[in-house]
Design a protein around this motif. Structure first.
Motif, PDB file in Angstrom:
ATOM      1  N   ASP A 201       0.837  -1.199   0.000  1.00 48.65           N
ATOM      2  CA  ASP A 201       0.000   0.000   0.000  1.00 48.65           C
ATOM      3  C   ASP A 201       0.874   1.251   0.000  1.00 48.65           C
ATOM      4  OD1 ASP A 201      -2.053  -1.771   0.213  1.00 48.65           O
ATOM      5  OD2 ASP A 201      -2.812  -1.040   2.131  1.00 48.65           O
ATOM      6  N   VAL A 202       0.403   2.276  -0.712  1.00 41.57           N
ATOM      7  CA  VAL A 202       1.068   3.578  -0.673  1.00 41.57           C
ATOM      8  C   VAL A 202       0.007   4.639  -0.431  1.00 41.57           C
ATOM      9  CG1 VAL A 202       3.015   2.948  -2.137  1.00 41.57           C
ATOM     10  CG2 VAL A 202       0.918   3.787  -3.184  1.00 41.57           C
ATOM     11  N   ALA A 203       0.374   5.673   0.313  1.00 41.04           N
ATOM     12  CA  ALA A 203      -0.560   6.754   0.614  1.00 41.04           C
ATOM     13  C   ALA A 203      -0.669   7.700  -0.574  1.00 41.04           C
ATOM     14  CB  ALA A 203      -0.109   7.509   1.856  1.00 41.04           C
ATOM     15  N   LEU A 204      -1.866   8.197  -0.803  1.00 40.80           N
ATOM     16  CA  LEU A 204      -2.083   9.151  -1.891  1.00 40.80           C
ATOM     17  C   LEU A 204      -1.330  10.447  -1.623  1.00 40.80           C
ATOM     18  CD1 LEU A 204      -3.719   9.872  -4.509  1.00 40.80           C
ATOM     19  CD2 LEU A 204      -5.458  10.811  -2.970  1.00 40.80           C
ATOM     20  N   VAL A 205      -1.334  10.875  -0.358  1.00 37.92           N
ATOM     21  CA  VAL A 205      -0.656  12.113   0.045  1.00 37.92           C
ATOM     22  C   VAL A 205       0.497  11.759   0.977  1.00 37.92           C
ATOM     23  CG1 VAL A 205      -0.897  14.328   1.229  1.00 37.92           C
ATOM     24  CG2 VAL A 205      -2.780  13.448  -0.187  1.00 37.92           C
ATOM     25  N   VAL A 206       1.698  12.242   0.663  1.00 35.33           N
ATOM     26  CA  VAL A 206       2.891  11.997   1.476  1.00 35.33           C
ATOM     27  C   VAL A 206       3.498  13.340   1.865  1.00 35.33           C
ATOM     28  CG1 VAL A 206       5.177  10.942   1.556  1.00 35.33           C
ATOM     29  CG2 VAL A 206       3.324   9.808   0.305  1.00 35.33           C
ATOM     30  N   ASP A 207       3.658  13.573   3.178  1.00 31.82           N
ATOM     31  CA  ASP A 207       4.225  14.830   3.687  1.00 31.82           C
ATOM     32  C   ASP A 207       3.469  16.041   3.141  1.00 31.82           C
ATOM     33  OD1 ASP A 207       6.167  13.439   5.122  1.00 31.82           O
ATOM     34  OD2 ASP A 207       7.566  13.443   3.434  1.00 31.82           O
TER      35      ASP A 207
END
Length: 225
Positions: A201-207
């Motif tokens: 899984d990867v987040a749509l928004v990072v930092d």
């Protein structure tokens, strides 16, 4: 014929089709047809559709059993009333079911025909639709490599547990399932082997930065999703 690749060539010649023409009828890519005819892909999930498109017996094509038994070729969009179908552009672009697929130069390979009644029932507009190809294994078993994918470019608002095509900040195209946990959206691969980075899984928004732009929702891959 003793081998699948030999039967594939014979079936295609029986239908009077070039590799690219057969690929368009089946809804897959020409390179995949070429792989089967070279003996590089012996377990294609598309053999039933290929047999139907070529007008041959599926069991004969897949296993060499029985006779080729030529049948009348199925109707194609060219032989049907034009007003019953919508032709959707089929692009050379690939969407990676993995880390990302660069598409620096995209051309229109041809078109795929969809019934107007189906388009209307789905509430779609033909001008918003395009067909691209899946690449990679991270969306197995839902999406197979080289599956044709119908993308609705007007559907850019994420929906939980639906499949979308995304553009990364590196301008690579990927296809993932959108999953919402609370206020956070994640891009999820259907492949259960999470030991591979491309399947995690990867987040749509990072930092605070949205790293993935929504291209559109994937609605079809040879059948409704």
């Amino acid at each position: 014929m003793e081998t699948l690749k030999d039967r594939m060539r014979l079936a295609r010649k029986h239908a009077g089709l070039l590799q690219k023409d057969l690929a368009l009828r089946v809804g897959i890519s020409q390179p995949l047809i070429s792989q089967i005819e070279k003996g590089e892909n012996r377990n294609s999930v598309h053999l039933l559709k290929i047999a139907d498109a070529c007008g041959v017996d599926p069991l004969w094509l897949a296993e060499g059993k029985g006779e080729m038994r030529p049948q009348p070729l199925p109707s194609t969009p060219d032989t049907l009333e034009d007003d019953r179908f919508v032709e959707v552009p089929q692009l050379t672009a690939k969407a990676a079911a993995g880390l990302g697929e660069e598409n620096p130069h995209v051309e229109t390979l041809g078109t795929l025909a969809f019934k107007k009644a189906w388009i209307k029932r789905k509430g779609l507009k033909a001008e918003d639709l395009q067909v691209i190809f899946a690449s990679g294994l991270s969306m197995l078993p839902t999406l197979q490599e080289w599956d044709a994918l119908l993308v609705d470019r007007s559907a850019r608002q994420l929906k939980h547990d639906r499949i979308f095509a995304f553009l990364t900040v590196e301008h690579e195209t990927i296809v993932k399932r959108a999953i919402r946990h609370g206020d956070t959206w994640y891009l999820r691969s259907d492949n259960v082997d999470k030991s591979i980075r491309a399947h995690q899984d990867v987040a749509l928004v990072v930092d605070g930065v949205q790293r993935y732009e929504v291209i559109g929702q994937v609605l079809w891959r040879g059948g409704d999703l």
